[in-house]
Design a protein around this motif. Structure first.
Motif, PDB file in Angstrom:
ATOM      1  N   GLN A  52       3.561  -5.237   6.365  1.00  0.00           N
ATOM      2  CA  GLN A  52       4.547  -6.199   5.882  1.00  0.00           C
ATOM      3  C   GLN A  52       4.173  -6.879   4.567  1.00  0.00           C
ATOM      4  N   THR A  53       3.058  -7.552   4.529  1.00  0.00           N
ATOM      5  CA  THR A  53       2.840  -8.464   3.391  1.00  0.00           C
ATOM      6  C   THR A  53       1.659  -8.123   2.502  1.00  0.00           C
ATOM      7  N   GLY A  54       0.784  -7.206   2.921  1.00  0.00           N
ATOM      8  CA  GLY A  54      -0.463  -7.009   2.191  1.00  0.00           C
ATOM      9  C   GLY A  54      -1.319  -8.261   2.311  1.00  0.00           C
ATOM     10  N   HIS A  55      -2.489  -8.218   1.665  1.00  0.00           N
ATOM     11  CA  HIS A  55      -3.290  -9.450   1.612  1.00  0.00           C
ATOM     12  C   HIS A  55      -2.719 -10.367   0.540  1.00  0.00           C
ATOM     13  N   LEU A  56      -2.114  -9.743  -0.462  1.00  0.00           N
ATOM     14  CA  LEU A  56      -1.375 -10.488  -1.500  1.00  0.00           C
ATOM     15  C   LEU A  56      -0.067  -9.739  -1.721  1.00  0.00           C
ATOM     16  N   ARG A  57       0.992 -10.473  -2.001  1.00  0.00           N
ATOM     17  CA  ARG A  57       2.284  -9.797  -2.207  1.00  0.00           C
ATOM     18  C   ARG A  57       2.952 -10.362  -3.452  1.00  0.00           C
ATOM     19  N   ILE A  58       3.450  -9.422  -4.278  1.00  0.00           N
ATOM     20  CA  ILE A  58       4.165  -9.836  -5.488  1.00  0.00           C
ATOM     21  C   ILE A  58       5.630  -9.424  -5.342  1.00  0.00           C
ATOM     22  N   MET A  59       6.502 -10.381  -5.573  1.00  0.00           N
ATOM     23  CA  MET A  59       7.951 -10.109  -5.560  1.00  0.00           C
ATOM     24  C   MET A  59       8.550 -10.948  -6.669  1.00  0.00           C
ATOM     25  N   THR A  60       9.805 -10.665  -7.025  1.00  0.00           N
ATOM     26  CA  THR A  60      10.458 -11.602  -7.942  1.00  0.00           C
ATOM     27  C   THR A  60      10.744 -12.871  -7.143  1.00  0.00           C
ATOM     28  N   GLN A  61      10.882 -13.969  -7.854  1.00  0.00           N
ATOM     29  CA  GLN A  61      11.152 -15.230  -7.152  1.00  0.00           C
ATOM     30  C   GLN A  61      12.464 -15.146  -6.382  1.00  0.00           C
ATOM     31  N   TYR A  63      13.890 -12.390  -5.171  1.00  0.00           N
ATOM     32  CA  TYR A  63      13.718 -11.524  -3.998  1.00  0.00           C
ATOM     33  C   TYR A  63      13.013 -12.293  -2.875  1.00  0.00           C
ATOM     34  N   ALA A  64      11.996 -13.077  -3.287  1.00  0.00           N
ATOM     35  CA  ALA A  64      11.192 -13.799  -2.290  1.00  0.00           C
ATOM     36  C   ALA A  64      12.054 -14.727  -1.439  1.00  0.00           C
ATOM     37  N   GLN A  65      13.076 -15.312  -2.094  1.00  0.00           N
ATOM     38  CA  GLN A  65      13.925 -16.264  -1.354  1.00  0.00           C
ATOM     39  C   GLN A  65      14.761 -15.582  -0.273  1.00  0.00           C
ATOM     40  N   GLU A  66      15.054 -14.279  -0.504  1.00  0.00           N
ATOM     41  CA  GLU A  66      15.912 -13.554   0.450  1.00  0.00           C
ATOM     42  C   GLU A  66      15.155 -12.399   1.101  1.00  0.00           C
ATOM     43  N   ALA A  67      13.848 -12.458   1.075  1.00  0.00           N
ATOM     44  CA  ALA A  67      13.033 -11.281   1.441  1.00  0.00           C
ATOM     45  C   ALA A  67      13.380 -10.708   2.813  1.00  0.00           C
ATOM     46  N   ASP A  68      13.808 -11.561   3.739  1.00  0.00           N
ATOM     47  CA  ASP A  68      14.137 -11.082   5.089  1.00  0.00           C
ATOM     48  C   ASP A  68      15.251 -10.040   5.072  1.00  0.00           C
ATOM     49  N   GLN A  69      16.108 -10.128   4.041  1.00  0.00           N
ATOM     50  CA  GLN A  69      17.262  -9.215   3.997  1.00  0.00           C
ATOM     51  C   GLN A  69      17.020  -7.986   3.123  1.00  0.00           C
ATOM     52  N   PHE A 260      13.714 -13.770 -11.999  1.00  0.00           N
ATOM     53  CA  PHE A 260      13.218 -12.396 -11.898  1.00  0.00           C
ATOM     54  C   PHE A 260      11.771 -12.254 -12.353  1.00  0.00           C
ATOM     55  N   SER A 261      11.139 -13.401 -12.637  1.00  0.00           N
ATOM     56  CA  SER A 261       9.706 -13.328 -12.961  1.00  0.00           C
ATOM     57  C   SER A 261       8.934 -13.188 -11.647  1.00  0.00           C
ATOM     58  N   PRO A 262       7.784 -12.488 -11.695  1.00  0.00           N
ATOM     59  CA  PRO A 262       7.064 -12.247 -10.438  1.00  0.00           C
ATOM     60  C   PRO A 262       6.285 -13.478  -9.969  1.00  0.00           C
ATOM     61  N   ARG A 263       6.106 -13.556  -8.664  1.00  0.00           N
ATOM     62  CA  ARG A 263       5.241 -14.572  -8.088  1.00  0.00           C
ATOM     63  C   ARG A 263       4.390 -13.908  -7.012  1.00  0.00           C
ATOM     64  N   MET A 264       3.207 -14.451  -6.849  1.00  0.00           N
ATOM     65  CA  MET A 264       2.289 -13.831  -5.892  1.00  0.00           C
ATOM     66  C   MET A 264       2.026 -14.800  -4.740  1.00  0.00           C
ATOM     67  N   GLY A 265       2.032 -14.291  -3.539  1.00  0.00           N
ATOM     68  CA  GLY A 265       1.738 -15.126  -2.367  1.00  0.00           C
ATOM     69  C   GLY A 265       0.627 -14.507  -1.519  1.00  0.00           C
ATOM     70  N   ASN A 269       0.768 -17.302   3.900  1.00  0.00           N
ATOM     71  CA  ASN A 269       2.016 -17.918   3.450  1.00  0.00           C
ATOM     72  C   ASN A 269       3.175 -16.934   3.448  1.00  0.00           C
ATOM     73  N   GLU A 270       2.892 -15.696   3.075  1.00  0.00           N
ATOM     74  CA  GLU A 270       3.954 -14.693   3.011  1.00  0.00           C
ATOM     75  C   GLU A 270       4.472 -14.343   4.401  1.00  0.00           C
TER      76      GLU A 270
END
Lengths: 424, 236
Positions: A52-61, A63-69, A260-265, A269-270
Motif C-alpha cells: 500500500q504505502t511503502g516506507h515513504l510515499r510520494i503523490m501529488t497533493q 491525489y493524496a487528498q483523494e487517495a482512497d479513490q 500537482f506538486s509532489p509531497r512525501m509521507g 502517516n500514509e
C-alpha cells in the motif's frame, strides 16, 4: 550465604516451586503475547508497506487528498525525472513507481460476447525490469497459484478468488474497461498469465496485477504514476530516518500553492497506522504492567504464606544475631534467585511456543473476509531479541516487589517475644 | 569489659503495658554473673525468668535500671548493635530445638558462622569441633527429622556453642526431653562449661536441671527471692 540460601530453596519445594511456577507462567504469557503482538504488528507494517504505502510515499497533493479513490486524473507526470532525482538524493532508498486503478474486468466467451464481468482494483508495478524491487516486495513468485509470472507486455495476474468468481484460468483473455488519466473511456485486452493469492483478504478479493508500462499505455499515462514508493534497502522501517527524508523532500519539492506538486509521507502517516502503532506500543506496556501487578499480588501472598511457614526460622535467625535488614535482604536475594530461574524457564517456554507460532501461524481469514486493512490472513508471532529480555521485567519486578511487601513483617517482629514464639 | 563480672544488673525493672494498667515483670533485680558460671533462674510461671533472660540476651531492654552485658549497656543498645552482640558473644538454646528442617545437622550448626563471614575451612573445623563436643560428629549429614529429641537438642547446643560464645542462654532446655536425655544434655553442658569456660544461664522448672546448677536464683513476682551457691560433687 548465597550457597546456603540456594540449598534451602532447592530442598524446600514449597518455598520455591509455587513462586517459580507463578513466575514461569507470567513470564511465559508475557513473552508469548509480546512476541505474538510484535509478529502481528510487523506483518501489518510489512503488508501495508509492501502493498500500500511503502516506507515513504510520494503523490501529488491533490491525489493524496483523494487517495482512497485512486484518482488517476490527479497522478503526477514526469516520473522518470523524479525517480532519477530521488535515486541521486536519497540513494539509501529503493524507489519504485506504481499505478493503482479501478475498472471493470470483462471476460468474453468464444463469440467475444461478455461471459462474466466484475469490478476490479488493479495495481500496476514494474514487473519486468531486473532492477525492480517489486517481485521481491510483493512476493509474487510465491503467491502464484496457477500459471506463471507475466513475462511480456499484455499479460496480467489475477487474484485466484476473483478468477474463480469470473470462471477464468491462465491463458484466457480479459478486457479491462476503465477511464484514462484525462477522463475518456478506455478498453484494453490482456492475457491472464496466472492466478495469485497473497493471503491478504483486501488483495485477494478482486485484484489484477500488470506491468506498469501496460497500464501507462492503456490509461494514457505516459511518464505518469499515481505514486512513487520508497523502501529502505534492508526492508526495515526506520521512522527517524524516514521522517528526515520526508521533511527534506517536502521542503524542496512541495509547493502549497500547486496541488500537482509532489509531497512525501511516511508509513505511519500514509497508512493511518500512526495511532494504531502507538496503541500497540501502549498495549505492550499495559500487558507487562498487568502481569507485574497480578504476579506481584500472587507472589506477595506466596511470600506471606512462606513467611508464616518460616516464622520459626526467621525468629531463630533474629535471636541468634542476624540483623533484621540482613534477614530482609536475604529474602529479597532468594526472590531474585527464584525470579531469574523462573524468568529463564518462562522465557524459554515463551520463545519456544512463539517460535512455533512464527513458523506455523494461526489462520484468521474467517475474521478478515471483509476487511480493507492490509493484514495477512495467517497471523504469526515474531521472535526478536526483545522476546528474550521482555519476560525478565515482569519476572524480576513482580517477584522482588511481592517479597518486599511480604517481608516487611520482619521489621515488625519483637525480639522480646522470640523466646515465647520459638517455644510453641 | 569489667573483669570481675560478665553480666551485672542494677535495680532492673521491666514493665509491660496491659491495656489501661501495667504488669511489672521485674522489680529491682540486682545480680552479677561471673565468667564460667552455671546458673539457673527458677520460679513459677510469671516470676520473670524469661523476661530476665530476654534482657540478658539483649532481646529486650529494661524499662528502668541498667543491665551491663559484656561491657555493653543493654538499655542503650540499638537493634543492630544488640544483634551484633548476640551474633558474636551469645548462644541460645530453646525448649523446642528450632532446627531448620531443610538443612543437615552440619548446616544447622554452621549457620551462625555464616553470619560472621568466616572462611569455609575455618567454619568446617569449628562445626566439626562443636559436633564432636556434643557427640554427633557421625550425624553431620543427617537431617533433623532423622534425629531423636535428645540428639536434636544436642545439635541445638552445638549451634549455640559453635562460635565459642562467652554466654549461653537456655530457656527450659530439657522441657521436651525424657529423663535420660535430660541428664545427657545437662552433662554435655557441664562438660562444655568446664572445657570452654562458657557461662551458662538457664531458666527452668525442671528438678533434673537444678541438680546440675552451681548457682540457683529463685525469682518470684519479678524479684530475686533467693540467690544460692550450691555445693555439688560434680563441680569439685
Amino acid at each position: 550465604m548465597i550457597k546456603f540460601l540456594f540449598k534451602g530453596l532447592i530442598r524446600d519445594r514449597s518455598r520455591s516451586l509455587f513462586p517459580v511456577l507463578t513466575v514461569v507462567t507470567g513470564v511465559f504469557l508475557s513473552v508469548f503475547l509480546y512476541s505474538y503482538l510484535n509478529g502481528v504488528v510487523s506483518q501489518m507494517i510489512n503488508s501495508t508497506a509492501h502493498y500500500q504505502t511503502g516506507h515513504l510515499r510520494i503523490m501529488t497533493q491533490a491525489y493524496a487528498q483523494e487517495a482512497d479513490q485512486n484518482p488517476i486524473d490527479l497522478a503526477f507526470i514526469g516520473v522518470d525525472n523524479l525517480l532519477q532525482t530521488l535515486n541521486e538524493k536519497y540513494h539509501q532508498m529503493l524507489w519504485t513507481p506504481r499505478i493503482k486503478f479501478g475498472g471493470l474486468l470483462d471476460i468474453p466467451d468464444e463469440n467475444k460476447e461478455t461471459k462474466t464481468q466484475g469490478p476490479v482494483i488493479g495495481m500496476a508495478v514494474n514487473l519486468f525490469s531486473e532492477f525492480s524491487p517489486e517481485r521481491k516486495l510483493l512476493n509474487i513468485k510465491d503467491a502464484i497459484i496457477s500459471g506463471r509470472m507475466p513475462n511480456k507486455t499484455g499479460e496480467i495476474l489475477i487474484a485466484d478468488e476473483f478468477a474463480k468468481k469470473l470462471k477464468v484460468a491462465p491463458s484466457d483473455t480479459a478486457t479491462l474497461i476503465s477511464s484514462t488519466m484525462f477522463g475518456s473511456m478506455t478498453m484494453a485486452n490482456f492475457k491472464i498469465a496466472g492466478t495469485v493469492r497473497f493471503g491478504i483478504a483486501a488483495m485477494d478479493r478482486a485484484a489484477i496485477f500488470t506491468d506498469i508500462s501496460d497500464i501507462q499505455f492503456a490509461l494514457d499515462m505516459q511518464d505518469a504514476a499515481s505514486e512513487i514508493l520508497g523502501f529502505f534497502a534492508d526492508d526495515i522501517y526506520n521512522d527517524e530516518q524516514a521522517t528526515l527524508i520526508a521533511a527534506s523532500f517536502n521542503k524542496e519539492f512541495k509547493n502549497p500553492d500547486d496541488p500537482f506538486s509532489p509531497r512525501m509521507g511516511t508509513l505511519p502517516n500514509e497508512s493511518g497506522l500512526a495511532d494504531y502503532l502507538n496503541m500497540v506500543g501502549s498495549m505492550a506496556i499495559i500487558i507487562i504492567t498487568i502481569f507485574v501487578v497480578t504476579m506481584s499480588i500472587v507472589l506477595w501472598n506466596a511470600g506471606l504464606m512462606g513467611s508464616l511457614r518460616r516464622y520459626g526460622e526467621i525468629g531463630l535467625r533474629l535471636a541468634i544475631g542476624e540483623d533484621k535488614g540482613h534477614v530482609y535482604r536475604t529474602l529479597i536475594l532468594e526472590s531474585v534467585m527464584i525470579a531469574i530461574f523462573g524468568s529463564v524457564l518462562g522465557t524459554l517456554a515463551g520463545v519456544g511456543i512463539a517460535y512455533l507460532m512464527q513458523v506455523h501461524g494461526l489462520d484468521f481469514s474467517f475474521l478478515f473476509k471483509k476487511t480493507s486493512m492490509m493484514i495477512p490472513n495467517e497471523l504469526r508471532a515474531r521472535v526478536t531479541f526483545g522476546s528474550f529480555i521482555i519476560g525478565f521485567v515482569p519476572g524480576i519486578i513482580s517477584t522482588v516487589l511481592g517479597t518486599s511487601i511480604a517481608g516487611v513483617g520482619i521489621y515488625k517482629r519483637q525480639t522480646s517475644q522470640l523466646f515465647k514464639e520459638l517455644e510453641v | 569489659m569489667n573483669n570481675s563480672y560478665l553480666i551485672k544488673t542494677e535495680r532492673l525493672k521491666k514493665i509491660y503495658p496491659m491495656g489501661p494498667t501495667t504488669l511489672v515483670a521485674l522489680e529491682g533485680v540486682n545480680l552479677i554473673f561471673k565468667k564460667g558460671e552455671f546458673s539457673g533462674l527458677v520460679g513459677p510461671s510469671g516470676s520473670g525468668k524469661t523476661t530476665l533472660l530476654n534482657i540478658i540476651g539483649t532481646l529486650d531492654s529494661p524499662s528502668q535500671g541498667s543491665a551491663d552485658v559484656m561491657g555493653r549497656k543493654v538499655e542503650t543498645l540499638s537493634h543492630k548493635s544488640a544483634a551484633q552482640l548476640r551474633n558474636q558473644h551469645i548462644g541460645f538454646i530453646f525448649q523446642t530445638f528450632n532446627l531448620l528442617p531443610v538443612y543437615t545437622v552440619f548446616e544447622n550448626v554452621e549457620f551462625p558462622l555464616l553470619l560472621q563471614n568466616m572462611a569455609t575451612s575455618e567454619r568446617k573445623k569449628l562445626v566439626m569441633e562443636a559436633l564432636e563436643w556434643v557427640g554427633l560428629a557421625d550425624r553431620a549429614q543427617s537431617k533433623p527429622a532423622q534425629l531423636s529429641g535428645g540428639q536434636s537438642q544436642r545439635v541445638a547446643i552445638a549451634r549455640a556453642i559453635v562460635k565459642k560464645p562467652e554466654l549461653v542462654i537456655a530457656d527450659e532446655p530439657t522441657a521436651n526431653l525424657d529423663a535420660e536425655n535430660s541428664h545427657h544434655i545437662m552433662k554435655t553442658m557441664v562438660q562444655l562449661n568446664k572445657g570452654l569456660d562458657t557461662t551458662f544461664i538457664f531458666a527452668t522448672h525442671d528438678e533434673k536441671v537444678m541438680h546440675y546448677l552451681k548457682r540457683k536464683i529463685s525469682l518470684n513476682d519479678g524479684r530475686v527471692e533467693k540467690d544460692e551457691i550450691l555445693e555439688r560433687e560434680m563441680w569439685k
